[in-house]
Design a protein around this motif. Structure first.
Motif, mmCIF file in Angstrom:
data_model
loop_
_atom_site.group_PDB
_atom_site.id
_atom_site.type_symbol
_atom_site.label_atom_id
_atom_site.label_comp_id
_atom_site.label_asym_id
_atom_site.label_seq_id
_atom_site.Cartn_x
_atom_site.Cartn_y
_atom_site.Cartn_z
ATOM 1 N N ASN A 83 0.722 -1.415 -0.038
ATOM 2 C CA ASN A 83 -0.525 -0.135 0.378
ATOM 3 C C ASN A 83 0.849 1.592 0.229
ATOM 4 O O ASN A 83 2.031 0.819 0.541
ATOM 5 N N SER A 84 -0.038 2.043 -0.052
ATOM 6 C CA SER A 84 0.800 3.820 -0.171
ATOM 7 C C SER A 84 2.312 3.936 -1.352
ATOM 8 O O SER A 84 3.191 3.701 -0.723
ATOM 9 N N LEU A 85 2.220 3.227 -2.280
ATOM 10 C CA LEU A 85 3.428 3.013 -3.309
ATOM 11 C C LEU A 85 3.574 4.078 -3.488
ATOM 12 O O LEU A 85 3.364 5.020 -3.647
ATOM 13 N N LYS A 86 5.515 4.163 -3.758
ATOM 14 C CA LYS A 86 6.135 5.321 -3.966
ATOM 15 C C LYS A 86 6.506 4.892 -5.388
ATOM 16 O O LYS A 86 7.994 3.277 -5.156
ATOM 17 N N PRO A 87 8.071 6.147 -5.697
ATOM 18 C CA PRO A 87 8.461 5.932 -6.948
ATOM 19 C C PRO A 87 10.033 4.467 -6.612
ATOM 20 O O PRO A 87 10.007 4.062 -7.191
ATOM 21 N N GLU A 88 10.000 4.804 -5.490
ATOM 22 C CA GLU A 88 11.475 4.308 -4.805
ATOM 23 C C GLU A 88 11.538 2.893 -4.895
ATOM 24 O O GLU A 88 12.027 2.102 -4.262
ATOM 25 N N ASP A 89 9.280 2.324 -4.495
ATOM 26 C CA ASP A 89 9.412 0.401 -5.017
ATOM 27 C C ASP A 89 9.597 0.047 -6.115
ATOM 28 O O ASP A 89 9.297 -0.894 -5.477
ATOM 29 N N THR A 90 9.792 1.165 -6.865
ATOM 30 C CA THR A 90 9.901 0.098 -8.308
ATOM 31 C C THR A 90 10.624 -0.939 -8.295
ATOM 32 O O THR A 90 12.360 -0.275 -7.989
ATOM 33 N N ALA A 91 11.143 -1.940 -8.774
ATOM 34 C CA ALA A 91 11.874 -2.929 -8.604
ATOM 35 C C ALA A 91 11.419 -4.055 -9.389
ATOM 36 O O ALA A 91 10.543 -4.105 -9.614
ATOM 37 N N ILE A 92 12.432 -4.928 -9.388
ATOM 38 C CA ILE A 92 12.011 -6.675 -9.418
ATOM 39 C C ILE A 92 11.951 -7.650 -8.296
ATOM 40 O O ILE A 92 12.635 -7.478 -7.983
ATOM 41 N N TYR A 93 10.244 -7.700 -8.036
ATOM 42 C CA TYR A 93 10.406 -8.356 -6.359
ATOM 43 C C TYR A 93 10.547 -9.834 -6.764
ATOM 44 O O TYR A 93 9.815 -10.209 -7.982
ATOM 45 N N TYR A 94 11.927 -10.943 -6.219
ATOM 46 C CA TYR A 94 11.535 -11.753 -6.132
ATOM 47 C C TYR A 94 11.308 -12.613 -4.603
ATOM 48 O O TYR A 94 11.123 -11.979 -3.490
ATOM 49 N N CYS A 95 10.397 -13.439 -5.285
ATOM 50 C CA CYS A 95 9.868 -15.006 -4.244
ATOM 51 C C CYS A 95 10.867 -15.280 -3.911
ATOM 52 O O CYS A 95 12.062 -15.951 -4.574
ATOM 53 N N HIS A 96 11.552 -15.817 -2.334
ATOM 54 C CA HIS A 96 12.012 -16.335 -1.665
ATOM 55 C C HIS A 96 11.604 -17.794 -0.680
ATOM 56 O O HIS A 96 11.016 -17.418 -0.294
#
Length: 115
Positions: A83-96
């Motif tokens: 929630n409340s996403l910011k431009p700096e949250d832009t990324a490739i998200y990987y599950c681990h």
């Protein structure tokens, strides 16, 4: 072998929300912990959030109060509500996924937050 299938990434405006999912399948006997990491362009991969089999959670300071990690043990699935996403949250998200003696990574899902 363990397969991880991620879904839920996409493009969202700043202030918006996304929910990521990661389903694990294959030779799974016991999952110790599941989590999400992210890698932005030109940066190292970093921890976002983790959750143990008992439900204990850990978050990066940058996402505390905005992201929530949860899991469905019966489905071997982990979720990340953002929630409340910011431009700096832009990324490739990987599950681990951490099993006994083995760790697996998903292929990643792209999250882009526009300003």
């Amino acid at each position: 072998q363990v397969q991880l299938v991620e879904s839920g990434g996409g493009l969202v405006q700043a202030g918006g929300s996304l929910r990521l999912s990661c389903a694990a399948s294959g030779s799974i006997f016991s999952i110790n912990a599941m989590g999400w990491y992210r890698q932005a362009p030109g940066k190292q991969r970093e921890l976002v959030a983790t959750i143990t089999s008992s439900g204990s959670t850990n978050y990066a300071d940058s996402v505390k109060g905005r992201f929530t990690i949860s899991r469905d043990n019966a489905k071997n699935t982990v979720y990340l509500q953002m929630n409340s996403l910011k431009p700096e949250d832009t990324a490739i998200y990987y599950c681990h996924v951490l099993l006994v003696g083995m760790a697996y990574w998903g292929k990643g899902t792209l999250v882009t937050v526009s300003s």
